[in-house]
Design a protein around this motif. Sequence first.
Motif, PDB file in Angstrom:
ATOM      1  N   UNK A 126       0.834  -1.210   0.000  1.00 54.54           N
ATOM      2  CA  UNK A 126       0.000   0.000   0.000  1.00 54.54           C
ATOM      3  C   UNK A 126       0.870   1.262   0.000  1.00 54.54           C
ATOM      4  N   UNK A 127       1.893   1.292   0.854  1.00 57.56           N
ATOM      5  CA  UNK A 127       2.774   2.462   0.936  1.00 57.56           C
ATOM      6  C   UNK A 127       3.530   2.665  -0.367  1.00 57.56           C
ATOM      7  N   UNK A 128       4.087   1.591  -0.896  1.00 58.60           N
ATOM      8  CA  UNK A 128       4.865   1.676  -2.130  1.00 58.60           C
ATOM      9  C   UNK A 128       3.988   2.126  -3.298  1.00 58.60           C
ATOM     10  N   UNK A 129       2.775   1.580  -3.380  1.00 57.55           N
ATOM     11  CA  UNK A 129       1.864   1.944  -4.457  1.00 57.55           C
ATOM     12  C   UNK A 129       1.509   3.429  -4.397  1.00 57.55           C
ATOM     13  N   UNK A 130       1.203   3.915  -3.190  1.00 58.30           N
ATOM     14  CA  UNK A 130       0.895   5.345  -3.030  1.00 58.30           C
ATOM     15  C   UNK A 130       2.073   6.214  -3.445  1.00 58.30           C
ATOM     16  N   UNK A 151      -2.399  19.705  -9.055  1.00 58.70           N
ATOM     17  CA  UNK A 151      -3.672  19.375  -8.406  1.00 58.70           C
ATOM     18  C   UNK A 151      -3.772  17.884  -8.115  1.00 58.70           C
ATOM     19  N   UNK A 152      -3.311  17.045  -9.045  1.00 55.97           N
ATOM     20  CA  UNK A 152      -3.351  15.596  -8.825  1.00 55.97           C
ATOM     21  C   UNK A 152      -2.419  15.197  -7.683  1.00 55.97           C
ATOM     22  N   UNK A 153      -1.221  15.779  -7.656  1.00 57.89           N
ATOM     23  CA  UNK A 153      -0.268  15.459  -6.590  1.00 57.89           C
ATOM     24  C   UNK A 153      -0.846  15.834  -5.228  1.00 57.89           C
ATOM     25  N   UNK A 154      -1.485  16.999  -5.145  1.00 57.69           N
ATOM     26  CA  UNK A 154      -2.099  17.429  -3.887  1.00 57.69           C
ATOM     27  C   UNK A 154      -3.187  16.462  -3.448  1.00 57.69           C
ATOM     28  N   UNK A 155      -4.067  16.082  -4.387  1.00 55.44           N
ATOM     29  CA  UNK A 155      -5.152  15.152  -4.058  1.00 55.44           C
ATOM     30  C   UNK A 155      -4.609  13.791  -3.617  1.00 55.44           C
ATOM     31  N   UNK A 156      -3.582  13.334  -4.286  1.00 51.57           N
ATOM     32  CA  UNK A 156      -3.037  12.018  -3.962  1.00 51.57           C
ATOM     33  C   UNK A 156      -2.365  12.027  -2.590  1.00 51.57           C
ATOM     34  N   UNK A 157      -1.696  13.123  -2.261  1.00 54.43           N
ATOM     35  CA  UNK A 157      -1.085  13.216  -0.939  1.00 54.43           C
ATOM     36  C   UNK A 157      -2.156  13.258   0.146  1.00 54.43           C
ATOM     37  N   UNK A 158      -3.227  13.999  -0.112  1.00 51.45           N
ATOM     38  CA  UNK A 158      -4.327  14.057   0.857  1.00 51.45           C
ATOM     39  C   UNK A 158      -4.894  12.658   1.098  1.00 51.45           C
ATOM     40  N   UNK A 159      -5.129  11.897   0.031  1.00 50.04           N
ATOM     41  CA  UNK A 159      -5.672  10.546   0.167  1.00 50.04           C
ATOM     42  C   UNK A 159      -4.699   9.615   0.887  1.00 50.04           C
ATOM     43  N   UNK A 160      -3.415   9.788   0.601  1.00 51.40           N
ATOM     44  CA  UNK A 160      -2.384   8.976   1.253  1.00 51.40           C
ATOM     45  C   UNK A 160      -2.383   9.226   2.763  1.00 51.40           C
ATOM     46  N   UNK A 161      -2.453  10.490   3.148  1.00 53.44           N
ATOM     47  CA  UNK A 161      -2.474  10.855   4.559  1.00 53.44           C
ATOM     48  C   UNK A 161      -3.754  10.362   5.237  1.00 53.44           C
ATOM     49  N   UNK A 162      -4.869  10.510   4.533  1.00 53.60           N
ATOM     50  CA  UNK A 162      -6.152  10.041   5.077  1.00 53.60           C
ATOM     51  C   UNK A 162      -6.104   8.538   5.349  1.00 53.60           C
ATOM     52  N   UNK A 163      -5.449   7.789   4.461  1.00 51.43           N
ATOM     53  CA  UNK A 163      -5.325   6.349   4.663  1.00 51.43           C
ATOM     54  C   UNK A 163      -4.532   6.023   5.916  1.00 51.43           C
ATOM     55  N   UNK A 164      -3.459   6.777   6.162  1.00 52.10           N
ATOM     56  CA  UNK A 164      -2.651   6.568   7.370  1.00 52.10           C
ATOM     57  C   UNK A 164      -3.453   6.875   8.625  1.00 52.10           C
ATOM     58  N   UNK A 165      -4.182   7.978   8.593  1.00 48.78           N
ATOM     59  CA  UNK A 165      -4.992   8.367   9.750  1.00 48.78           C
ATOM     60  C   UNK A 165      -6.041   7.307  10.056  1.00 48.78           C
TER      61      UNK A 165
END
Length: 231
Positions: free
Chosen positions: A182-186, A200-214
């Motif tokens: 999961x981490x590597x794929x993100x 914009x895509x990079x920002x959205x993807x980072x937000x989703x990555x962080x949300x997954x960790x939380x």
Amino acid sequence: MSDFIYEQLEEAIILKEFLSNEQLPSERELSTLFNCSRLALREALAALEQQGLIEKRLGAKGGTFVLPTTKRSNHRSSSDIESSWEDLMDIFEYRSIIEPEAARLAALRISDEELDSLQLILDQSQHQLIEREEFRSLDVKFHLLLGRASGNPYLENAIRKIRTRINPALDLMPYSNEVKTKTITDHKYLLAALHERNASLTKDMMFNHIHGSTEAISNQFLKHSITNDET
């Protein structure tokens, strides 16, 4: 001075800039690095040892060594987690604002050299026999380097402070092939968006990555709480 040295070394250990069982530089080297007296340095080292972050080993191969932080974190009780849970959620909320914006700026400003460095970190993290501590270290390096690539030193420093606060919680998470994948794929998708300079895509993807960790940490906390209630 000893408090400052303690804070700097504690941060470096929590961020895994010194890995488990790695030997710290000698007292002479550290005294020169911090431009401090041996007394101030020894006070800081004593405090780190008391916190269970380092230990002194005697003998021909003796010295001061870093203790495994993930091993220590996994022995924290659910009451320890509960006592800091509200603050931790505030930090994750703060992180959800800071890191996505840093990622957006990085997509606009990142250099080819920084892209190559991120790719190298990603390649190293995919090694089949990589152990938990090294994998976690590479994960931290990926995020810190992306923060630096934002070109904003305030964002970079904020991300460093955030990671210092949340790493002990992340160290509680189980380490498995599923977690690694999961981490590597993100990180792969983030790096691809950075290559495309798609802010914009990079920002959205980072937000989703962080949300997954939380979300994963929240689930882990609930598991600890339920287990504690049952016992």
